[in-house]
Design a protein around this motif. Structure first.
Motif, PDB file in Angstrom:
ATOM      1  N   GLU A  46       1.000  -1.146  -0.343  1.00 29.94           N
ATOM      2  CA  GLU A  46      -0.106  -0.086  -0.419  1.00 29.94           C
ATOM      3  C   GLU A  46       0.525   1.215  -0.222  1.00 29.94           C
ATOM      4  OE1 GLU A  46      -2.405  -0.608   3.536  1.00 29.94           O
ATOM      5  OE2 GLU A  46      -4.174  -1.459   2.605  1.00 29.94           O
ATOM      6  N   GLU A  50       0.820   3.791  -2.725  1.00 29.36           N
ATOM      7  CA  GLU A  50       0.340   5.394  -2.834  1.00 29.36           C
ATOM      8  C   GLU A  50       1.988   6.040  -3.084  1.00 29.36           C
ATOM      9  OE1 GLU A  50      -1.701   7.599   0.378  1.00 29.36           O
ATOM     10  OE2 GLU A  50      -1.148   5.255   0.709  1.00 29.36           O
ATOM     11  N   LEU A  54       1.254   8.834  -5.768  1.00 28.07           N
ATOM     12  CA  LEU A  54       1.242  10.479  -5.356  1.00 28.07           C
ATOM     13  C   LEU A  54       2.339  11.060  -6.021  1.00 28.07           C
ATOM     14  CD1 LEU A  54       1.172  10.605  -1.619  1.00 28.07           C
ATOM     15  CD2 LEU A  54      -0.468  11.628  -3.126  1.00 28.07           C
ATOM     16  N   THR A 127      -7.667   7.517  -3.178  1.00 31.01           N
ATOM     17  CA  THR A 127      -6.572   6.352  -2.917  1.00 31.01           C
ATOM     18  C   THR A 127      -6.411   5.422  -4.264  1.00 31.01           C
ATOM     19  OG1 THR A 127      -6.238   6.758  -0.317  1.00 31.01           O
ATOM     20  CG2 THR A 127      -5.072   5.182  -1.469  1.00 31.01           C
ATOM     21  N   TRP A 128      -7.781   5.202  -4.554  1.00 27.78           N
ATOM     22  CA  TRP A 128      -7.798   3.893  -4.914  1.00 27.78           C
ATOM     23  C   TRP A 128      -7.640   3.916  -6.758  1.00 27.78           C
ATOM     24  CZ3 TRP A 128     -10.751   3.435  -9.213  1.00 27.78           C
ATOM     25  CH2 TRP A 128     -12.270   4.657  -9.786  1.00 27.78           C
ATOM     26  N   LYS A 130      -5.549   6.252  -7.147  1.00 30.04           N
ATOM     27  CA  LYS A 130      -4.062   6.257  -7.592  1.00 30.04           C
ATOM     28  C   LYS A 130      -3.288   5.566  -7.949  1.00 30.04           C
ATOM     29  CE  LYS A 130      -4.267  11.002  -4.590  1.00 30.04           C
ATOM     30  NZ  LYS A 130      -3.398  11.215  -3.259  1.00 30.04           N
ATOM     31  N   LEU A 131      -4.015   4.185  -6.700  1.00 30.53           N
ATOM     32  CA  LEU A 131      -3.368   3.219  -6.983  1.00 30.53           C
ATOM     33  C   LEU A 131      -3.652   2.187  -8.183  1.00 30.53           C
ATOM     34  CD1 LEU A 131      -4.034   1.581  -3.246  1.00 30.53           C
ATOM     35  CD2 LEU A 131      -2.187   2.419  -3.958  1.00 30.53           C
TER      36      LEU A 131
END
Length: 298
Positions: A46, A50, A54, A127-128, A130-131
């Motif tokens: 994770e 992440e 970013l 976040t998901w 971005k991942l």
């Protein structure tokens, strides 16, 4: 349970990207509570994805802010409020017997706080997402790297194949030369064969041929050391001289270099051997002016 195999199966990355089924999600969460190694790897995955997302996220273009303000509508106060103000100006109040006209009361100016302040909208990427972007980039990079590796491997394989084929050709040539040398050495050493040296005649002084005659079987073998290449439509023919007459003992293969040629058997009592240049397929009698080499039997 093989924890390392479970970690390397890729399910942790799918869990982080949100692509697992509800059952698989529950399984990963359960396993991470049971096994600290899985929990540690899950947190590391994770964090890594992440951080990558970013690092590579794109800044919204400056025009986005202006586009949002252009779509905002700052309208005037509602019509109902204006009408209510006008009615308030016309109201009168009766006091005792005297009717007094109450001066219209100026309504307080209504202030709309921050009416003309610009509103800046910040796009927040989940976040998901971005991942998912990070995973897509990694996948693209891996695909490109794999294609380059495959191209390099194919080029190296082709080069290696060419080198192997060249080595095989060289080895075949060396083997052929070795067999040829061994055959000649055996003929020179064999007591069964008589060696006759055919020297060049004025037609071709530099020519030289060796004939090997088995006097018991009348077999004749030939080693061409030096003869000009036969012209198109021509071929060399070998003769033996028996009782003063030429005897045809065969046509030479035009690719005679580096070979021991097996000719026809001669007759007993041969006193000499000669080679002439004849038409392709040979003649029943030799063309004397086309005689290249000749040698007497000693």
């Amino acid at each position: 349970m093989n924890i390392q195999a479970y970690i390397e199966s890729g399910i942790l990355e799918e869990y982080v990207l949100g692509t697992v089924t509800p059952q698989e999600k529950q399984e990963v969460e359960c396993m991470s509570h049971i096994y600290p190694e899985i929990k540690e790897e899950l947190l590391r995955t994770e964090s890594a994805l992440e951080e990558y997302a970013l690092k590579h996220q794109a800044t919204p273009p400056p025009s986005l802010k202006e586009s949002i303000f252009a779509q905002m509508n700052f309208e005037a106060p509602a019509e109902e409020e204006i009408q209510a103000g006008e009615i308030a100006e016309e109201k009168t109040v009766s006091l005792s017997d005297t009717t007094a006209t109450v001066q219209p009361v100026e309504p307080e100016a209504r202030v709309i706080d921050h009416a003309f302040d610009r509103v800046e909208t910040q796009v927040v990427t989940p976040t998901w997402a971005k991942l998912a972007i990070a995973a897509s980039v990694l996948l693209a990079l891996f695909a490109g790297w794999s294609a380059m590796q495959m191209t390099d491997m194919k080029s190296a394989n082709n080069k290696l194949t060419a080198e192997v084929e060249s080595m095989q050709a060289d080895m075949a040539a060396i083997k052929g030369q070795a067999e040829y040398n061994q055959s000649l050495a055996a003929l020179f050493r064999s007591p069964s064969y008589k060696h006759i040296h055919l020297a060049g005649l004025p037609k071709s002084p530099e020519s030289a041929v060796s004939a090997f005659w088995n006097t018991q079987t009348n077999e004749v073998l030939l080693d061409v050391q030096n003869l000009p290449a036969a012209p198109q439509g021509k071929q060399y023919q070998l003769w033996s001289i028996v009782d003063g007459k030429p005897v045809d003992i065969g046509m030479l293969d035009n690719a005679f270099t580096g070979k021991v040629l097996k000719m026809k058997n001669t007759k007993a009592g041969s006193v000499a051997f000669a080679i002439t240049l004849e038409k392709e397929g040979g003649n029943p009698t030799p063309t004397m002016e086309e005689m290249y080499v000749m040698g007497k039997v000693s």
